[in-house]
Design a protein around this motif. Sequence first.
Motif: not given
Length: 417
Positions: A178-189, A326-334
């Motif tokens: 999971n990416l931090p919800v307060d990160s710029f990448l998640v904010y952008l997405g 950024a859209r999913l707020n995470s990176a995973g196998p899917q």
Amino acid sequence: MTDTATQPSRPTDRQDERLRDGAGGVRGALSAAVGRIRGGDLGLLPVIVGLAVIWTIFQILNPFFLSSNNLANLLMQSVPVGILALGIVCVLLVGEIDLSVGSVSGLSAAVVAVTFVNLGWPLPLAILASVASGLAIGAFYGVIYVRLGVPAFVITLAGLLGFLGLQLLTLGKSGTINLPVDSFLVYLGQQAFVPKPLAYVIVSVAAVALFLSNFLKARRRTAAGLSASPLGMNIAASGTLLVVLGFAAWFLNQSRGVGWMFVFFIALVLVMHYALTRTSWGRSMYAVGGNKEAARRSGINVSGVYMSAFMLCSAFAALGGLMAAARLNSAGPQTGTGDVNLNAIAAAVIGGTSLFGGRGSAFAALVGVLVIQSISSGLTLLNLDSSIRFIVTGAVVLIAVALDAVARRSRSSSGRA
């Protein structure tokens, strides 16, 4: 009576000479456009008509489809696959294919997640490492293709499997990160939207930029003695863009507005459009896709063109993976798996990029992914099974390729005539 033999000669400009001769003015420009369509050069017309039909049908079936909230979400969802499709356009222009963009995007998302979250790297450095991995993969493809002559289909099919395995290896046993919800990448997405007044400023700048670009181009062509679009046509085109984009901005502003991530995608499309249409590199891309041997004999570095096409494709795949994370707020196998790969290729083809090389544009990625995402969004709102979406998307791809084949046959017949 003037002796035509004493008149100064001007360069022959047969392709669009109707802009200056015959009817002239706006009527001449319209006549030239109709002539190109009759000659098989349909451009973006079929996909725009198709998009209008799709929107009309889904709006009739579900009035929420064309709501400002759904369209704002549709535009944001289209960005990751749209950026991948922009890379696919590059390789299709030179008559090749890349089947691994989904796996490369998934690996890119894994790289940014591991370096940013697990290793504590600064986000800009993590993003740079992610994009660099895409460029390195593209360079690897290019070297294998140019030096060893292995078909791009085989190279990228191997890459699809190999980089999917590398993605899983990078993520490790933890799987999804999971990416931090307060990160710029998640904010952008997820949360970054253009302020409503600024949206109208951007629209106005776009219309003025189109006018100036066409005006300067017409001046250069006129000075060279070539045909040029009339001023009235330029004003009409810029005015139409202002009205259409202005209405779109107003309508989207009824809810959340225009996402900055979608603006970023549009900026990438415009940069690639300029590079493909206004630079020698872009002309070389079309030349190699049209006739590789003729391009080589004219002095074009064909190997360099292929290298650049593969590197750009993988770099865009990496950027698309970042946007997906950024859209999913995470990176995973899917991430990057499923139908992502095929949707990116389908978007480029539906948008009008030829599978046979030498024809297409950066805007093909934009309009093509809007068709793909519109079908997905509309069928989701109707609560239809995903199997129906695959069937409908496959039918649209088949129609797009059939239109391309018919257009090529029509241009070939008119050329022989």
